[in-house]
Write a protein that holds these residues in place. Structure first.
Motif: not given
Length: 303
Positions: A283-295
């Motif tokens: 879950r943490i990895s997926v949440d990170m990827k979502v935030l990184i894509e927004q970045l």
């Protein structure tokens, strides 16, 4: 120094001084709009009487802007009650001769309409003899306004980026204690299996060798799921991004450097997911990827 966005718009106008008292009052207008681009891509759209000043304007724009797809529009219009000047007989004769010359080579070309003649007559008397200084002065004013607009948009982008980086730091903090806990759980599970195996074999196997094998398996498991290095690199990238946002500026290619760091963040987040041994880490990895894509989407707009 501030962060600059590549998105912005500015426009300005100025009154032109005519050469003669009979010339119509004229207004020079200029507008510049820009969007994001990997490099500086300039497009000029202006009437022929201003075309000779394009090179000087291009040089001025390149001094102010480093990246972006930029469109520069210029126009000259009359401020008098009538928008058209009365064509002189000499001008009409010249237009007729030019039309016949064109038809001699291009027989199917359309002839001049009344509207074309009036527009050309106006253009003929529209621009003063030397409007170069006025054009460059207006361009400087418009570029200053554009820079201010890009700076305001850049400040909003920087604030959004800091918020996303802060959220990523929270996720990294949540991930850090998960691995030691999981390793300890797995070690205890291996030892429990070892005890069960010893009970089933009734001592036929060497206890020390079996226990060593169990601990070796636990160690191998710990190595496979260890993400401490990835988390350390993630935090290092977060710090570097915060440092770039604090320094700001546009001459050093902040946008390109941030874009490179985004790629590194994505690589570490992918590794984090591939080593995941629990649903929480996934879950943490997926949440990170979502935030990184927004970045990534925001960084693509930074100059």
């Amino acid at each position: 120094m501030p962060i600059y966005s590549m998105t912005g718009y500015a426009s300005a106008q100025t009154e032109l001084t005519s050469d003669t008292a009979n010339s119509p009052a004229l207004r020079l207008g200029l507008e510049i709009r820009s969007v994001n681009s990997r490099f500086l891509d300039l497009t000029f759209k202006m009437p022929e009487e201003l075309r000779q000043h394009e090179a000087a304007m291009r040089e001025l724009v390149t001094k102010h802007l480093k990246r972006g797809k930029v469109e520069v529009r210029a126009n000259i219009e009359s401020t008098a009650d009538t928008s058209f000047s009365e064509p002189t007989p000499a001008l009409l004769q010249r237009l007729l001769g030019l039309q016949e010359l064109v038809h001699a080579h291009l027989p199917k070309a359309n002839g001049l309409s009344v509207a074309d003649v009036l527009r050309l007559a106006t253009a003929q008397s529209a621009a003063p003899a030397d409007i170069g200084p006025a054009v460059l002065k207006l361009a400087q004013t418009t570029l200053t306004q554009l820079s201010d607009a890009r700076e305001r948009e850049g400040a909003r982008l920087a604030q959004t980026l800091r918020e996303r980086i802060g959220q990523l730091r929270v996720l990294a903090t949540q991930a850090a204690p998960l691995v030691p806990q999981l390793v300890e759980q797995q070690r205890l599970r291996f030892l429990e299996r070892w005890r069960e195996a010893m009970a089933l074999t009734e001592g036929t196997a060497l206890p020390e060798a079996a226990q060593d094998r169990a601990l070796t398996e636990a160690t191998s498991f710990a190595i496979r799921i260890d993400v401490a290095e990835e988390l350390t690199r993630l935090v290092s990238h977060f710090d570097e991004m915060d440092d770039l946002l604090a320094k700001g500026g546009k001459a050093e290619g902040v946008g390109k450097r941030l874009d490179f760091l985004i790629q590194e963040l994505h690589r570490e987040a992918n590794t984090l997911g591939s080593k995941s041994a629990t649903m929480e880490m996934t879950r943490i990895s997926v949440d990170m990827k979502v935030l990184i894509e927004q970045l990534r989407e925001q960084v693509q707009n930074i100059e």
